[in-house]
Design a protein around this motif. Structure first.
Motif, PDB file in Angstrom:
ATOM      1  N   ARG A  78      40.364  41.390  27.206  1.00 47.70           N
ATOM      2  CA  ARG A  78      40.166  42.784  26.829  1.00 47.70           C
ATOM      3  C   ARG A  78      40.812  43.100  25.487  1.00 47.70           C
ATOM      4  NH1 ARG A  78      36.127  45.301  28.688  1.00 47.70           N
ATOM      5  NH2 ARG A  78      37.172  47.269  28.284  1.00 47.70           N
TER       6      ARG A  78
ATOM      7  N   ILE B   3      42.046  38.150  32.058  1.00 49.73           N
ATOM      8  CA  ILE B   3      41.318  39.395  31.822  1.00 49.73           C
ATOM      9  C   ILE B   3      42.020  40.290  30.807  1.00 49.73           C
ATOM     10  CG2 ILE B   3      40.576  41.543  32.924  1.00 49.73           C
ATOM     11  CD1 ILE B   3      39.768  39.945  35.337  1.00 49.73           C
TER      12      ILE B   3
ATOM     13  N   THR C 204      34.978  51.740  36.828  1.00 49.21           N
ATOM     14  CA  THR C 204      34.583  50.823  37.897  1.00 49.21           C
ATOM     15  C   THR C 204      33.108  50.975  38.235  1.00 49.21           C
ATOM     16  OG1 THR C 204      36.825  51.004  38.800  1.00 49.21           O
ATOM     17  CG2 THR C 204      35.155  50.022  40.207  1.00 49.21           C
TER      18      THR C 204
ATOM     19  N   SER D 209      43.910  43.097  38.760  1.00 49.48           N
ATOM     20  CA  SER D 209      42.693  43.725  38.243  1.00 49.48           C
ATOM     21  C   SER D 209      41.549  43.574  39.220  1.00 49.48           C
ATOM     22  CB  SER D 209      42.314  43.092  36.900  1.00 49.48           C
ATOM     23  OG  SER D 209      41.040  43.537  36.496  1.00 49.48           O
TER      24      SER D 209
ATOM     25  N   LEU E 162      38.210  44.774  32.782  1.00 51.27           N
ATOM     26  CA  LEU E 162      36.953  45.057  33.445  1.00 51.27           C
ATOM     27  C   LEU E 162      37.016  46.245  34.398  1.00 51.27           C
ATOM     28  CD1 LEU E 162      35.887  41.417  34.293  1.00 51.27           C
ATOM     29  CD2 LEU E 162      35.317  42.714  32.252  1.00 51.27           C
ATOM     30  N   ASN E 163      37.977  47.149  34.201  1.00 45.81           N
ATOM     31  CA  ASN E 163      37.936  48.316  35.079  1.00 45.81           C
ATOM     32  C   ASN E 163      38.253  49.614  34.355  1.00 45.81           C
ATOM     33  OD1 ASN E 163      40.698  48.386  34.778  1.00 45.81           O
ATOM     34  ND2 ASN E 163      41.143  47.524  36.788  1.00 45.81           N
TER      35      ASN E 163
ATOM     36  N   SER F 275      32.247  35.757  44.095  1.00 44.23           N
ATOM     37  CA  SER F 275      33.047  36.845  43.528  1.00 44.23           C
ATOM     38  C   SER F 275      33.598  37.745  44.623  1.00 44.23           C
ATOM     39  CB  SER F 275      32.195  37.668  42.557  1.00 44.23           C
ATOM     40  OG  SER F 275      31.775  36.898  41.451  1.00 44.23           O
TER      41      SER F 275
ATOM     42  N   THR G 190      33.859  46.100  44.894  1.00 42.44           N
ATOM     43  CA  THR G 190      34.755  46.325  43.761  1.00 42.44           C
ATOM     44  C   THR G 190      35.162  47.788  43.684  1.00 42.44           C
ATOM     45  OG1 THR G 190      33.701  44.522  42.533  1.00 42.44           O
ATOM     46  CG2 THR G 190      35.004  46.077  41.270  1.00 42.44           C
TER      47      THR G 190
ATOM     48  N   PHE H 297      31.165  49.292  35.567  1.00 44.53           N
ATOM     49  CA  PHE H 297      31.288  47.851  35.781  1.00 44.53           C
ATOM     50  C   PHE H 297      30.361  47.388  36.897  1.00 44.53           C
ATOM     51  CE2 PHE H 297      33.955  44.394  37.878  1.00 44.53           C
ATOM     52  CZ  PHE H 297      33.465  43.395  37.050  1.00 44.53           C
TER      53      PHE H 297
ATOM     54  N   GLY I  48      38.604  43.404  38.430  1.00 47.97           N
ATOM     55  CA  GLY I  48      37.632  42.509  37.819  1.00 47.97           C
ATOM     56  C   GLY I  48      37.891  41.053  38.092  1.00 47.97           C
TER      57      GLY I  48
END
Length: 726
Positions: A615, A611, A308, A561, A690-691, A341, A476, A311, A563
């Motif tokens: 990935r 997501i 994280t 997620s 994304l994490n 976001s 985040t 990211f 992300g």
């Protein structure tokens, strides 16, 4: 007295329309188990089609009605039934996403086909015929036709449901679809009939009411709020009580219009009255068990702190790159990626962790923007803290009455709250509370300025963009830490089973208040930064309909997620905006895309979330050190050329895309070494989008610790698997 009777007739006329629309909503829900959020949009589309055929093309009224009610409405209903069939056996959430996506898509398509800037009106039926006089009361033929239609619908539905075989099948389908099939009946046929009848009633109601209000896509679609209130009076199952509820709503609207005192604070109350009544009915009336509750719960990925943080660093680097390659005008548009976001990230703890579907997060963002404008008019740094606190308090206030609501009822309650804010609270002029003059949107627009932090003033678009990226990275990380905390595990336990959570000593009230406050606080922060980016915002930018694409893209990304926030903001303020810049005529088409993607997601085409799918495709690419090193070198070269003004922003962008395509091709064609650790990992594991959290795919849960090392986070996964499979 004459005036009272006149308003009563007007109220009964609108009540008749709400009864027609509401009965179609109840009929569809009780037969199929689908609460159709797009029911009003179907009526809206029928009204626009009626205008186009009758007024635009000059077709006779009777033939227009035959075409719409005999061909177009049934055809549309069959298409919706076909689209809903894949999610019919799934949970409540999938059905809800499908109909919300359909609502968003229909509004966007209507605005695309019929220019909202061109005024349109539909004449009333028999407008040239003398009205009927009964004593001192005057009834137009349009009003008489409307009431007659409502009476005919009530009698027809009664006869259909209790005196025909198909009606018996429809009532039986409510109880047990599988058992109905075993008796020789056809549940699919019952569903089709229900969808056709429901759509027909929505079309009739839309055509009847379109001559009484402005022909506006959003306004007509949101008239369904009144029909929602009528349906809740009937507890989504009783048609007679739905008609009673319609009379209450219709008469209340008419008498408020006639007798509400004239001042600057009350006009919005009349417009918000149906939503207030809907919210009150949801809170006061007992609700039966929802049909089709989703027990196929998915695991919420566990993000790593390291992943994280990386990211978050990449988010800030991305913002720095944008500020150096884009001009001021483009940066205002693309810089919205980061505040949007943050707003979308608010869905992750609320809906992703706790399973609480909220449709008012953009409203919370509006509250945050107004609070920041009030507290930070001169750039006070602490205004952002006050903004988060005010939005969090608003979220907590919403959570308290929402304690007894879940699923569809919670979605309706938060939607009603959003509409109340849109139509009334956000429109209020300046008012005084305990000696303090408070202005929300000042009946127009509000201006926001960047804060002063440690003597540094964020007074340019570039600085505010980077500030928004930093706050997105921190938010985040906060959400990831919540997921890893004891509180996060409690939220997931509550999502899995509220009854079990309470039985084991969990405090449902405190958990819901806390997660609603957290989600609202994050959304409020995003709203404040959104306003700073644009420098000036209006209440319309935070209305209920504007928030639907945000919700849909967040769901498509995968709400579990962390992300999902950045994915949503990037899509809505990135590619969508770029397409419109390149092809201006595509603006209306782009507005339709979130709805279409939502329909595709609910239908199973994107059911695993975007997501995780991304990935799966890109993890092997990122694991290739040679390819990634080459791409980074290419990126630095393009960046240097852009800073030197050798290339423009568009060439920089297309160069990055070309580099990513080349990287993907390189990884695909390069021979793989069998002893490459990254290749082995890519075969045996997947990562949360994304994490950085690893999720085993080929190794069953029962073999963890034997076929691969045991990890600390595996205990939670194993407990969840045992609970859901048991």
């Amino acid at each position: 007295m004459d005036q009272f009777i006149t308003f009563g007739i007007v109220g009964l006329t609108t009540a008749a329309i709400y009864a027609v629309i509401g009965s179609g909503l109840v009929l569809t829900y009780t037969t199929t188990g689908v609460f159709n959020f797009a029911h009003g949009a179907a009526g809206m589309f029928a009204a626009f089609t009626y205008w186009q055929i009758s007024i635009g093309w000059g077709v006779p009224v009777w033939l227009t009605l035959v075409i719409i009610l005999g061909v177009l409405a049934p055809g549309f209903a069959l298409l919706v039934e076909l689209a809903m069939r894949p999610v019919q056996r799934l949970g409540e959430a999938e059905k809800m996403v499908m109909t919300i996506a359909l609502l968003s898509a229909l509004i966007a398509v209507a605005r695309w086909i019929w220019d909202p800037n061109d005024a349109k009106s539909i004449p009333r039926f028999f407008a040239d015929v003398s009205p009927i006089h009964i004593g001192s009361a005057t009834i137009t033929w349009h009003q008489a036709v409307t009431m007659a239609v409502a009476i005919a619908v009530a009698i027809g539905l009664r006869l259909l449901m209790f005196n025909t075989r198909i009606g018996t099948e429809m009532r039986a389908t409510v109880d047990d679809r599988g058992l109905v099939g075993l008796t020789g009946a056809n549940p699919v046929r019952a569903n089709r009939v229900a969808w056709i009848l429901g759509t027909e009633l929505a079309a009739i109601g839309g055509i009847l009411i379109a001559s009484m209000v402005a022909l506006d896509a959003m306004q007509l679609s949101l008239l369904i709020i009144s029909a929602y209130a009528a349906a809740i009076f009937g507890r989504l199952k009783s048609l007679p009580m739905t008609f009673v509820g319609a009379i209450v709503v219709g008469c209340m609207e008419a008498y408020l219009a006639g007798y509400l005192p004239q001042n600057a604070y009350l006009p919005g109350l009349r417009l918000a009255a149906p939503a207030i009544l809907l919210l009150g009915a949801l809170l006061l009336f007992p609700h039966g068990k929802l049909r089709g509750r989703d027990r196929r719960l998915t695991r919420v990925p566990l993000p790593t702190v390291r992943g994280t943080v990386i990211f978050g660093v990449l988010i800030v680097v991305f913002a720095v790159v944008l500020t150096t390659v884009l001009g001021e005008g483009d940066l205002i548009s693309f810089g919205l990626i980061f505040p949007m976001s943050i707003i979308a990230l608010s869905f992750v703890p609320l809906a992703g962790f706790a399973g609480q579907i909220s449709l008012c997060q953009l409203t919370m963002a509006g509250i945050g923007a107004a609070a920041c404008a009030y507290f930070g008019g001169n750039g006070q740094w602490w205004a952002l803290i006050a903004t988060v606190a005010v939005a969090a308090i608003a979220g907590a206030l919403v959570a308290v009455p929402a304690l007894r609501l879940s699923g569809v009822y919670l979605a309706l309650g938060t939607a009603a709250f959003a509409v109340i804010m849109d139509r009334w609270i956000f429109t209020l002029p300046e008012f005084n509370v305990f000696g303090a003059d408070i202005s929300i949107f000042d009946q127009g627009s509000i201006e926001l300025v960047g804060p002063n932090l440690f003597g540094f003033h964020f007074d340019t678009t570039a600085r505010i963009t980077i500030l928004s990226a930093v706050f997105l990275a921190l938010a985040t990380l906060l959400v990831a830490l919540v997921r890893r905390s004891r509180f996060g595990r409690r939220l997931i336990a509550q999502r899995d089973s509220e009854a079990a959570y309470a039985t084991l000593g969990g405090n449902l009230l405190m958990a819901k208040v806390a997660v609603f406050a957290l989600g609202a606080g994050i959304a409020g922060l995003g709203g404040a930064l959104y306003g700073m980016q644009l420098q000036s915002v209006t209440a319309d930018q935070f209305n209920f309909v504007a928030g639907l694409p945000l919700f849909l893209i967040a769901v498509i990304a995968g709400l579990g997620s962390v992300g999902a926030g950045f994915f949503t903001g990037f899509m809505l303020a990135g590619p969508f905006v770029a397409v419109v810049m390149i092809w201006p005529d595509s603006a209306d088409l782009v507005q339709v895309i979130p709805g279409l993607l939502g329909i595709a997601f609910a239908g199973g085409i994107l059911s695993t979330g975007a997501i995780p799918e991304m990935r799966k495709e890109w993890d092997p690419v990122f694991a290739d050190r040679i390819g990634v090193s080459a791409f980074l070198s290419w990126f630095v070269l393009l960046w240097a050329l852009r800073l030197a003004d050798v290339i423009d922003g568009w060439m920089f962008f297309f160069g990055i895309v070309a580099g990513m395509v080349a990287l993907r091709v390189w990884v695909a064609v390069r021979p793989k070494s069998t002893d490459d650790p990254s290749d082995i990992d890519s075969q045996n594991s997947d990562t949360d989008g994304l994490n950085g959290s690893i999720v085993e795919t080929d190794i069953p849960v029962e073999w963890w610790g034997l076929k691969r090392p045991w990890r600390a986070e595996d205990e939670e996964v194993l407990d969840h698997a045992v609970a859901t499979r048991g």
